[in-house]
Enzyme design. Structure first.
Site, PDB file in Angstrom:
ATOM      1  CD1 TRP A 275      13.310  21.182   6.159  1.00 11.09           C
ATOM      2  CD2 TRP A 275      13.864  21.994   4.154  1.00 11.09           C
ATOM      3  NE1 TRP A 275      13.220  20.154   5.256  1.00 11.09           N
ATOM      4  CE2 TRP A 275      13.553  20.622   4.019  1.00 11.09           C
ATOM      5  CE3 TRP A 275      14.234  22.717   3.023  1.00 11.09           C
ATOM      6  CZ2 TRP A 275      13.614  19.968   2.796  1.00 11.09           C
ATOM      7  CZ3 TRP A 275      14.299  22.061   1.804  1.00 11.09           C
ATOM      8  CH2 TRP A 275      13.987  20.709   1.700  1.00 11.09           C
ATOM      9  CG  HIS A 276      16.337  25.454   1.788  1.00 10.85           C
ATOM     10  ND1 HIS A 276      15.085  25.936   2.125  1.00 10.85           N
ATOM     11  CD2 HIS A 276      16.202  24.948   0.535  1.00 10.85           C
ATOM     12  CE1 HIS A 276      14.249  25.734   1.116  1.00 10.85           C
ATOM     13  NE2 HIS A 276      14.898  25.141   0.137  1.00 10.85           N
ATOM     14  N   GLY A 277      19.373  24.599   5.325  1.00  9.80           N
ATOM     15  CA  GLY A 277      20.743  24.361   5.753  1.00  9.80           C
ATOM     16  C   GLY A 277      21.109  25.065   7.037  1.00  9.80           C
TER      17      GLY A 277
ATOM     18  CG  PHE B 212      18.833  21.601   0.877  1.00  8.04           C
ATOM     19  CD1 PHE B 212      19.949  22.221   1.402  1.00  8.04           C
ATOM     20  CD2 PHE B 212      18.380  21.986  -0.360  1.00  8.04           C
ATOM     21  CE1 PHE B 212      20.597  23.227   0.692  1.00  8.04           C
ATOM     22  CE2 PHE B 212      19.009  23.013  -1.074  1.00  8.04           C
ATOM     23  CZ  PHE B 212      20.115  23.617  -0.544  1.00  8.04           C
TER      24      PHE B 212
END
Length: 498
Positions: A323-325, A498
């Site tokens: 999810w963060h990248g 993000f």
């Protein structure tokens, strides 16, 4: 638009507050909500109108699906609606955030020739997408009602939480937007909101942005760093990301209070945690809440045995990393967090005084639990902060090379900040040869100050216990003026990516 900018503080925020309270005072409540939503869309599309088209399309698509669910009469129809909602939202997220990453890896593994699109990532797309997924899932399974468009668009676009969270739920926001009593100006909420906003602003401008200078330089020069410089750069990044995200969270809650809207706590002194499990109960609380409610529990949670529980825990951290990248570094970071939390849940080693009632084979003192937790999180942030896996491995290599080349002087010299100007002039006149050492001492002093601040009460605790207090108000004014003067070094928030 950035919270830490002149246009936001001196134009956007006063106009939005004035319009909101004026329209509410005239009892035109729907107009007030549409006004707030319109201003929030201006806030979002300030840098790029392309972003505006994406979020509007997302809102309209989800609202239409919610409306159609009013006519659902069978479980099959609800399931179809759920599938459509997930495909729509996750499809948007995949296309804009993961398309190039996915096909780049497909090309590498299978030697195919898919063309990469170099798609511009819209700000905060993961936040408003997850926010709408939570609503549409609950809508399809009958836990949420259909709301007016004015309430829905205000819920999604409310600017304090739009770009970097917290990830709010409809059930904690919709009642507040429908509450007529909360539409009147409240001096206590407004003043405490200003204090919270200023404390968060100071974390961002005076600490996170300053620490970012040697951190960015260090992560760009991984091949040249020695052991001391690598260790201090990683520690500085640990503090930078804390103040950056904690600062945004404080500002968001403070802004919400100015509008009599209470946003959920998203950050609760995570570096005081004595286990990785506890750390994740304190860091990005609303993201953890989302994954628990919409991934962990549907996967079976803790209802299907110990092995399945540990697997489910690992999966949510793996997905959290992704999810963060769209980068293998984030996957590695999420995997490491997942393994550490799984280890905590095995119950082999526990911290004395832990709230976990599961009996453990070994117990360690709280100070050791804190040291290990903080140390492991520092190490994991090497992946989080690196632009590639090769750069991350280079950082590890630097640490365990146990070499000292003096490169720390070059890293510290990047801290040529205005606050150090007078000291620099005095040192240049008195002992020019000592200037390099002075920069190193400045770097270490900054890290010590950061550690001290983190060890104390957080902004929410300070405001709760001290406000209203004349000394706190005076200190707030000093910080606000200092931040305004320092806006020449403005930078975006890390979590905007993000």
């Amino acid at each position: 638009m950035l919270f830490n900018s002149y246009i936001f503080i001196f134009l956007f925020l006063p106009l939005t507050l004035a319009g909101w309270y004026y329209l509410n005072s005239k009892k035109t409540y729907s107009a007030a909500k549409y006004f707030l939503a319109g201003m929030s869309l201006w806030f979002y599309g300030y840098f790029n109108l392309y972003y505006l088209a994406i979020i509007v399309a997302s809102i309209l698509g989800n609202y239409l699906l919610s409306y159609l669910m009013k006519f659902s009469r069978s479980r099959m129809t609800s399931r179809i609606g759920l599938c459509v909602g997930l495909l729509f939202n996750l499809g948007i997220l995949f296309y804009f955030k993961y398309y190039d990453f996915f096909f780049e890896n497909i090309n590498m593994v299978f030697h195919t020739g898919f063309t990469l699109k170099n798609i511009l990532l819209p700000l905060g797309i993961s936040f408003f997408t997850f926010q709408q997924i939570s609503f549409i899932v609950d809508r399809c399974i009958g836990r949420a009602q259909h709301y007016s468009f004015a309430n829905y668009i205000t819920f999604v676009t409310f600017f304090p939480q739009l770009i970097a969270g917290p990830i709010v739920l409809y059930k904690e926001m919709m009642p507040q937007f429908e509450d007529i009593e909360g539409r009147s100006f409240n001096s206590h909420n407004f003043a405490s909101g200003i204090v919270l906003f200023t404390l968060g602003l100071s974390k961002k401008v005076l600490l996170a942005d300053v620490l970012a200078i040697p951190v960015n330089f260090g992560f760009e020069q991984t091949a040249f760093l020695d052991t001391p410089s690598t260790l201090l750069v990683v520690l500085a990044y640990t503090f930078e990301i804390y103040f950056d995200f904690s600062g945004y969270s404080d500002m968001a809650i403070g802004l919400g209070r100015m509008f009599n809207i209470e946003l959920p706590i998203n950050f609760n002194s995570p570096y005081k945690a004595c286990s990785v499990k506890e750390l994740w109960q304190r860091w990005h609380i609303t993201l953890s809440r989302f994954f628990i409610q919409y991934v962990y529990i549907p996967l079976g949670g803790s209802r299907k045995g110990k092995a399945r529980t540990l697997f489910n825990i690992f999966i949510i951290f793996f997905l959290s990393g992704l999810w963060h990248g769209a980068n293998w570094t984030y996957v590695a970071w999420g995997t490491m967090q997942g393994l550490l939390v799984v280890w905590d849940n095995l119950g082999i080693v526990k911290v004395k005084g832990s709230n976990d009632k599961v009996h453990a084979k070994f117990y360690i003192p709280r100070w050791l639990g804190w040291f290990l937790t903080f140390g492991f999180f520092n190490i994991s942030l090497i992946f989080f902060g690196s632009s590639s896996m090769s750069n991350a491995f280079q950082m590890f290599k630097n640490i365990f090379a146990f070499k000292q080349t003096g490169y720390l002087y070059k890293v510290a010299a990047t801290l040529d900040i205005p606050e150090f100007y007078l000291f620099k002039q005095v040192i240049n006149m008195a002992a020019p040869s000592a200037l390099s050492l002075a920069y190193v001492l400045l770097f270490i002093l900054l890290l010590m100050i950061s550690g001290f601040i983190i060890s104390r009460k957080n902004a929410l605790q300070i405001v709760k216990e001290k406000f209203p207090d004349s000394r706190l108000c005076f200190f707030t004014i000093i910080l606000f003026v200092w931040c305004i003067i320092s806006f020449s070094q403005v930078s975006t928030f890390i979590y905007f990516n993000f």
